[in-house]
Design a protein around this motif. Structure first.
Motif, short mmCIF file in Angstrom:
data_model
loop_
_atom_site.label_atom_id
_atom_site.label_comp_id
_atom_site.label_asym_id
_atom_site.label_seq_id
_atom_site.Cartn_x
_atom_site.Cartn_y
_atom_site.Cartn_z
N GLY A 1 0.79 -1.23 0.00
CA GLY A 1 0.00 0.00 0.00
C GLY A 1 0.82 1.27 0.00
N HIS A 2 2.09 1.18 -0.42
CA HIS A 2 2.93 2.37 -0.40
C HIS A 2 2.41 3.44 -1.35
N ASN A 3 2.51 4.67 -0.89
CA ASN A 3 2.09 5.85 -1.65
C ASN A 3 0.59 5.88 -1.94
N ARG A 4 -0.19 5.18 -1.15
CA ARG A 4 -1.64 5.25 -1.30
C ARG A 4 -2.25 5.57 0.06
N ARG A 5 -3.38 6.18 0.03
CA ARG A 5 -4.06 6.56 1.27
C ARG A 5 -4.73 5.34 1.90
N GLY A 6 -4.76 5.34 3.22
CA GLY A 6 -5.39 4.23 3.92
C GLY A 6 -5.88 4.65 5.28
N VAL A 7 -6.74 3.81 5.86
CA VAL A 7 -7.25 4.09 7.20
C VAL A 7 -6.15 3.88 8.23
N VAL A 8 -6.33 4.50 9.39
CA VAL A 8 -5.36 4.40 10.48
C VAL A 8 -6.09 3.94 11.74
N PRO A 9 -5.60 2.82 12.35
CA PRO A 9 -4.44 2.01 11.94
C PRO A 9 -4.83 0.92 10.95
N ASN A 10 -3.82 0.43 10.26
CA ASN A 10 -3.97 -0.66 9.28
C ASN A 10 -2.80 -1.60 9.53
N PHE A 11 -3.06 -2.84 9.94
CA PHE A 11 -1.95 -3.64 10.46
C PHE A 11 -2.15 -5.14 10.25
N GLY A 12 -1.05 -5.87 10.38
CA GLY A 12 -1.07 -7.31 10.47
C GLY A 12 -1.05 -7.67 11.95
N ALA A 13 -1.97 -8.53 12.37
CA ALA A 13 -2.12 -8.82 13.80
C ALA A 13 -0.97 -9.67 14.33
N GLU A 14 -0.67 -9.45 15.61
CA GLU A 14 0.33 -10.23 16.34
C GLU A 14 -0.36 -10.92 17.52
N ALA A 15 0.33 -11.88 18.11
CA ALA A 15 -0.22 -12.56 19.28
C ALA A 15 -0.32 -11.60 20.46
N HIS A 16 -1.36 -11.77 21.28
CA HIS A 16 -1.53 -10.91 22.46
C HIS A 16 -1.03 -11.62 23.72
N THR A 17 0.04 -12.38 23.53
CA THR A 17 0.69 -13.05 24.65
C THR A 17 2.17 -12.68 24.67
N LEU A 18 2.74 -12.75 25.86
CA LEU A 18 4.17 -12.48 26.03
C LEU A 18 4.63 -13.18 27.30
N ALA A 19 5.70 -13.93 27.17
CA ALA A 19 6.26 -14.64 28.33
C ALA A 19 5.19 -15.45 29.05
N ARG A 20 4.38 -16.17 28.28
CA ARG A 20 3.30 -17.03 28.78
C ARG A 20 2.17 -16.26 29.47
N ARG A 21 2.15 -14.97 29.31
CA ARG A 21 1.07 -14.17 29.89
C ARG A 21 0.21 -13.61 28.75
N ARG A 22 -1.10 -13.64 28.96
CA ARG A 22 -2.05 -13.15 27.97
C ARG A 22 -2.52 -11.76 28.36
N SER A 23 -2.74 -10.93 27.35
CA SER A 23 -3.26 -9.59 27.60
C SER A 23 -4.67 -9.68 28.20
N LYS A 24 -5.03 -8.70 28.97
CA LYS A 24 -6.38 -8.67 29.52
C LYS A 24 -7.39 -8.24 28.46
N TYR A 25 -6.87 -7.76 27.32
CA TYR A 25 -7.74 -7.36 26.22
C TYR A 25 -7.83 -8.47 25.17
N SER A 26 -8.93 -8.48 24.45
CA SER A 26 -9.11 -9.48 23.40
C SER A 26 -8.10 -9.25 22.27
N LEU A 27 -7.96 -10.25 21.41
CA LEU A 27 -6.94 -10.21 20.37
C LEU A 27 -7.03 -8.98 19.48
N ILE A 28 -8.22 -8.70 18.96
CA ILE A 28 -8.39 -7.55 18.06
C ILE A 28 -8.19 -6.24 18.81
N LEU A 29 -8.77 -6.12 20.00
CA LEU A 29 -8.65 -4.87 20.76
C LEU A 29 -7.19 -4.63 21.17
#
Length: 417
Positions: free
Chosen positions: A250-278
């Motif tokens: 999408g370089h040099n084109r307009r887009g909504v913000v944010p626009n992303f590829g999702a990552e895991a919502h875990t770190l060091a065996r701990r899960r975020s208190k928020y859902s994956l999308i949020l």
């Protein structure tokens, strides 16, 4: 015999006399050849160096031109016309000129689906991590062309099923980002090539159902988020930015913000208190609206909880909006993007506080992903959802397809509000 011997000395002397000037000519030619060779070698090295710089400059200009002209989108539309699969593509209903865009629309599933702030109701994250093959030389070549490609992880679709209640359920696992970048560049090469050489496109990306059959990997999870801010008059504004030449897609084109590829919502065996999308939305919001991406990336390896980023001062007001129920996320639809094979979710994030919106206008500071060279405008612009300006950009091919998809669905949902 005697006459031959008698003539011998004279014959020999003539050969010697002739040999002297020939030897000098050879020496002169040898010296001249050495000088010419040295000069040519120097000229050649200078020429090659200049030519490489010229090629690099042309590559950057070509990359910019491809984004501005929508060349990739045009090639994909042409591809699906040849295959007779244009009915698989999405046609906007709320954004003129209502022409098809190159996204394989998932019409089979009923939307919208509200996104819970804590529960991953339709998303299952596997504990498995895949190390998929990638092409280092291909990635290095793209970096030389001006793109930024990072080491890291992205989510890969393992499978999708429809539950007895009629709702979809998606299973994702983690995989290396380098494999996703390799697939993206491979697909781009196919788009540029002749029809007969489009192996992945012709076999796995003909329709939505074909594309989620698991025939290729990785199939990333993408999110195009329409961030909706309500002003004091009650009008809805969305955040739009022109992406820089350094981004992979999408370089040099307009887009909504944010626009992303999702990552895991875990770190060091701990899960975020928020859902994956949020979780991903909040993290990307902080990175893209407050220019904290490099801070987050550099510090993540030393952290023990995935929610550490939401304890940064810049995150306080955003997190307060979420915790007080003033932000509502909804999944509006989904489609597969043939540009990178990703399963892309169109998400709306509605902010009800006009005060938060006013403060955001003053504090926003975009990151490297957005072009800061636009004359007379800021990198991130806040445009009314129903503005004709969006239709004008769409008509000129200036909005990337996944953002156009998300904005069109948001207009359909919030029309008149």
């Amino acid at each position: 015999m005697s006459s031959y011997l008698a003539a011998g000395p004279l014959f020999t002397s003539r050969i010697l006399c002739d040999a002297v000037p020939m030897s000098m000519r050879d020496a002169l030619l040898l010296i001249a050849g050495a000088l010419v060779g040295t000069l040519f070698s120097a000229w050649y090295e200078t020429g090659i160096s200049w030519y490489k710089k010229l090629l690099a400059s042309r590559r950057v200009k070509k990359r910019e031109a491809l984004g501005e002209a929508g060349f990739i989108s045009e090639r994909l539309i042409s591809h699906y016309m040849i295959t007779g699969r244009t009915d698989s593509l999405y046609t906007p209903t709320k954004i003129e000129p209502f022409t098809r865009i190159p996204l394989l629309h998932g019409r089979e599933i009923s939307f919208p689906i509200p996104i819970d702030s804590q529960s991953d109701s339709i998303f299952i994250l596997s504990s498995e991590k895949l190390e998929l093959p990638f092409n280092p030389s291909l990635l290095k070549r793209e970096v030389r062309r001006g793109a930024r490609i990072f080491e890291g992880e992205i989510l890969h679709l393992e499978g999708m099923r429809i539950t007895p209640h009629g709702t979809p359920e998606f299973t994702f696992s983690r995989c290396n980002y380098s494999a996703y970048a390799t697939l993206t560049l491979t697909l781009r090469k196919e788009i540029y090539s002749r029809f007969s050489r489009r192996r992945i496109l012709n076999k796995y990306l003909l329709s939505f159902s074909d594309s989620i059959s698991g025939g290729f990997a990785p199939q990333a999870m993408g999110c195009s988020c329409v961030s909706l801010f309500r002003d004091q008059a009650g009008k809805l504004h969305i955040a739009i930015a022109k992406r820089s030449t350094e981004v992979l897609n999408g370089h040099n084109r307009r887009g909504v913000v944010p626009n992303f590829g999702a990552e895991a919502h875990t770190l060091a065996r701990r899960r975020s208190k928020y859902s994956l999308i949020l979780y991903n939305y909040l993290k990307e919001f902080v990175e893209e609206f407050y220019d904290l991406e490099e801070v987050v990336a550099s510090a993540s390896a030393r952290r023990a909880d995935p929610d550490w980023v939401f304890h940064l001062p810049e995150s306080f007001s955003l997190v307060n909006q979420v915790n007080s129920g003033k932000v509502q996320l909804t999944c509006l639809g989904m489609a597969v993007n043939p540009v990178d094979g990703a399963l892309n979710f169109a998400i709306s994030a509605e902010f009800s506080s006009s005060e938060f919106f006013e403060n955001l206008r003053y504090s926003v500071k975009s990151n490297w992903e957005f072009d800061s060279r636009l004359p007379g405008s800021s990198p991130i612009e806040f445009i009314e959802l129903g503005s004709d300006l969006i239709d004008q950009w769409a008509n000129r091919g200036e909005i990337d397809p996944v953002s156009l998809f998300a904005i069109d669905l948001a207009r359909a949902r919030f029309e008149g509000s």
